[in-house]
Scaffold this active site. Structure first.
Site, PDB file in Angstrom:
ATOM      1  N   HIS A  40       0.833  -1.212   0.000  1.00 31.47           N
ATOM      2  CA  HIS A  40       0.000   0.000   0.000  1.00 31.47           C
ATOM      3  C   HIS A  40       0.869   1.265   0.000  1.00 31.47           C
ATOM      4  CE1 HIS A  40      -3.282  -2.761   1.131  1.00 31.47           C
ATOM      5  NE2 HIS A  40      -2.405  -3.250   1.992  1.00 31.47           N
ATOM      6  N   SER A 170      17.210  19.089 -14.138  1.00 30.58           N
ATOM      7  CA  SER A 170      16.005  19.906 -14.243  1.00 30.58           C
ATOM      8  C   SER A 170      16.402  21.253 -14.814  1.00 30.58           C
ATOM      9  CB  SER A 170      15.350  20.083 -12.863  1.00 30.58           C
ATOM     10  OG  SER A 170      14.366  21.098 -12.914  1.00 30.58           O
TER      11      SER A 170
END
Length: 392
Positions: A40, A170
Site C-alpha cells: 500500500h 532539471s
C-alpha cells in the site's frame, strides 16, 4: 505482414532477454541487501533489493514466454485467393486439389514458415494482430511498473537510474536529478499499452471475409507497437546496466522503521528472559507511541531503541538489543529465493539468447529508426525519432 511480424519479434526477443540478463545480475549482486518492503506504499516487512528485482524479472519472463509463444504460433496465409477458398488456383490446375495444396505448401516454405493457416478469408484473421499486440502491450505494462518502481525509489534516494556528468536534471532547479529515462519509459510504455485496443477494434469490425477499414489503421498500429517496444527495451537495458544503489540511505531508512517492526522480537527475547508477555507488551506499546509522537509531531528520528535502552524494565536484553535489530534477521529466505529463482527459472531461459547478451545499450542524442515494410510490392518507410535523457 506475417513475415515482417515474425522478423520484428526476432528483433525484440533478444533485447528483452538482455534486459532480463542485466536485472538478473543486479538481483544476484544485491540479494543480501535488506530494504524496506512496501505494501500500500507503506513500510512493511523487510525484503532485499535483489528479491525486489526478481519480482520485476518474473514479469519480464512472462512477457518473454508470451512473445515467444506468439511468434511460434505464427503461420503463413499461403495461397488462398480473394475469399480464402482457393477457387482461382483450383481452376488454374484443372481441379487438381493436390497441386493446389502443393503450391500452398511450397509458397509457405519459401516464406520461411513450417505451416500455413488452413482457413482464411481474404486476409489472415486480424485476431492474430490482437494476439501479437496483447503480448507487446503486456510487455509495456511490465516495463511501466518497473520504471515506476525505480522512480519511487529515486524519490527516496535509495536507487537511481544512470546520470551522465553533463546531464541537466532539471531546467528549473539545478540541484535535481529527475529520473528522465524512467519517465520516458513510462510515457512510451503507456502508448504501447493503448495500441492493444486498436487491434481489438480492428478485429471486431472485419465483416465476413474482410473489409478494407483495417489496412490504414494496422499499418500504423503494428509499426508503432514494435518501434515503441524496441525503444523502451533499449532505454530500460541502459537503465539496468547503470543502476546506482545507496546502501547507507537504505540502511538509515530501515532503522527509522525497524524498531517498530522488531517489537515482537523484543517481546519474545524478554519472555525468554523470564518476563510476563502481557506486561512486556504494554511497556513496549507505551514506548512505541511516545517514539511515534516524536516522529510525527516533532519531525524527529525514531528513538524507540534509545527508550528501550534507558528503561530498566528491559535491562535483561540491553546487551543483546543491537543483535535483535540486525536487519538481516528480518529478510527471511529472500537471498535463497533469489538464488533459486535465477538458477531454476532465469538462467535456463536466457541461455537460448547467449550469443545476443553481450551487446550494451548506449543511448545517443537522437536515433532514426527506419522500418521498411513491404506490402503489395510497395515499401513503406516508418520513421520515428526517439529522444533520450541527454536531450534535456
Amino acid at each position: 505482414d506475417l513475415i515482417i511480424i515474425r522478423n520484428a519479434l526476432n528483433i525484440i526477443l533478444p533485447k528483452l532477454a538482455r534486459c532480463i540478463d542485466r536485472l538478473g545480475k543486479f538481483a544476484n549482486e544485491y540479494k543480501n541487501l535488506p530494504v524496506l518492503g512496501f505494501t500500500h506504499l507503506q513500510p512493511a516487512q523487510l525484503t532485499t533489493l535483489g528479491k525486489r528485482a526478481t519480482l520485476w524479472i518474473f514479469d519480464l519472463l512472462m512477457d518473454l514466454r508470451n512473445l515467444t509463444r506468439a511468434r511460434n504460433d505464427l503461420r503463413f496465409r499461403g495461397v488462398k485467393g480473394t475469399t480464402g477458398t482457393q477457387a482461382s488456383f483450383l481452376a488454374l490446375f484443372n481441379n487438381n486439389h493436390e497441386k493446389v495444396k502443393e503450391l500452398d505448401r511450397l509458397v509457405t516454405e519459401m516464406a520461411g514458415f513450417d505451416s500455413a493457416y488452413i482457413v482464411t478469408g481474404q486476409t489472415y484473421s486480424r485476431k492474430i494482430d490482437v494476439d501479437i499486440l496483447n503480448a507487446l502491450g503486456s510487455l509495456g505494462a511490465s516495463l511501466h511498473k518497473i520504471a515506476t518502481d525505480i522512480r519511487l525509489l529515486a524519490s527516496m534516494k535509495q536507487v537511481e537510474e544512470p546520470f551522465e556528468k553533463s546531464q541537466i536534471g532539471s531546467s528549473a532547479m539545478p540541484y535535481k536529478r529527475n529520473p528522465m529515462r524512467c519517465e520516458r519509459t513510462c510515457s512510451l510504455a503507456r502508448h504501447l499499452m493503448t495500441l492493444v485496443s486498436n487491434a481489438q477494434h480492428t478485429a471486431a469490425v472485419q465483416w465476413f471475409e474482410r473489409t478494407l477499414d483495417d489496412s490504414a489503421n494496422r499499418r500504423i498500429t503494428l509499426a508503432e507497437a514494435f518501434l515503441t517496444a524496441d525503444g523502451v527495451l533499449r532505454i530500460m537495458q541502459n537503465i539496468f546496466e547503470g543502476l546506482v544503489v545507496y546502501p547507507k540511505v537504505i540502511h538509515k531508512q530501515i532503522m527509522q522503521e525497524l524498531p517498530f517492526m522488531a517489537s515482537e522480537n523484543i517481546i519474545m527475547a524478554m519472555v525468554k528472559a523470564g518476563a510476563n508477555r502481557q506486561e512486556c507488551h504494554e511497556k513496549l506499546r507505551v514506548l512505541s507511541h511516545e517514539a511515534g509522537r516524536i516522529v510525527k509531531m516533532e519531525g524527529g528520528s525514531n528513538d524507540l531503541v534509545e527508550r528501550v535502552k534507558s528503561c530498566d524494565y528491559f535491562a535483561p536484553i540491553h546487551s543483546s538489543l543491537n543483535d535483535l535489530l540486525d536487519p538481516v534477521l528480518f529478510i527471511g529466505r529472500a537471498p535463497e529465493q533469489v538464488e533459486e529463482f535465477l538458477n531454476i527459472e532465469v538462467y535456463p531461459v536466457i541461455k537460448c539468447y547467449e550469443s545476443h547478451l553481450a551487446e550494451t545499450s548506449i543511448l545517443t542524442r537522437t536515433e532514426l529508426i527506419v522500418f521498411r515494410v513491404k506490402q503489395s510490392n510497395l515499401f513503406y518507410i516508418f520513421k520515428k525519432i526517439k529522444y533520450y535523457a541527454e536531450d534535456y
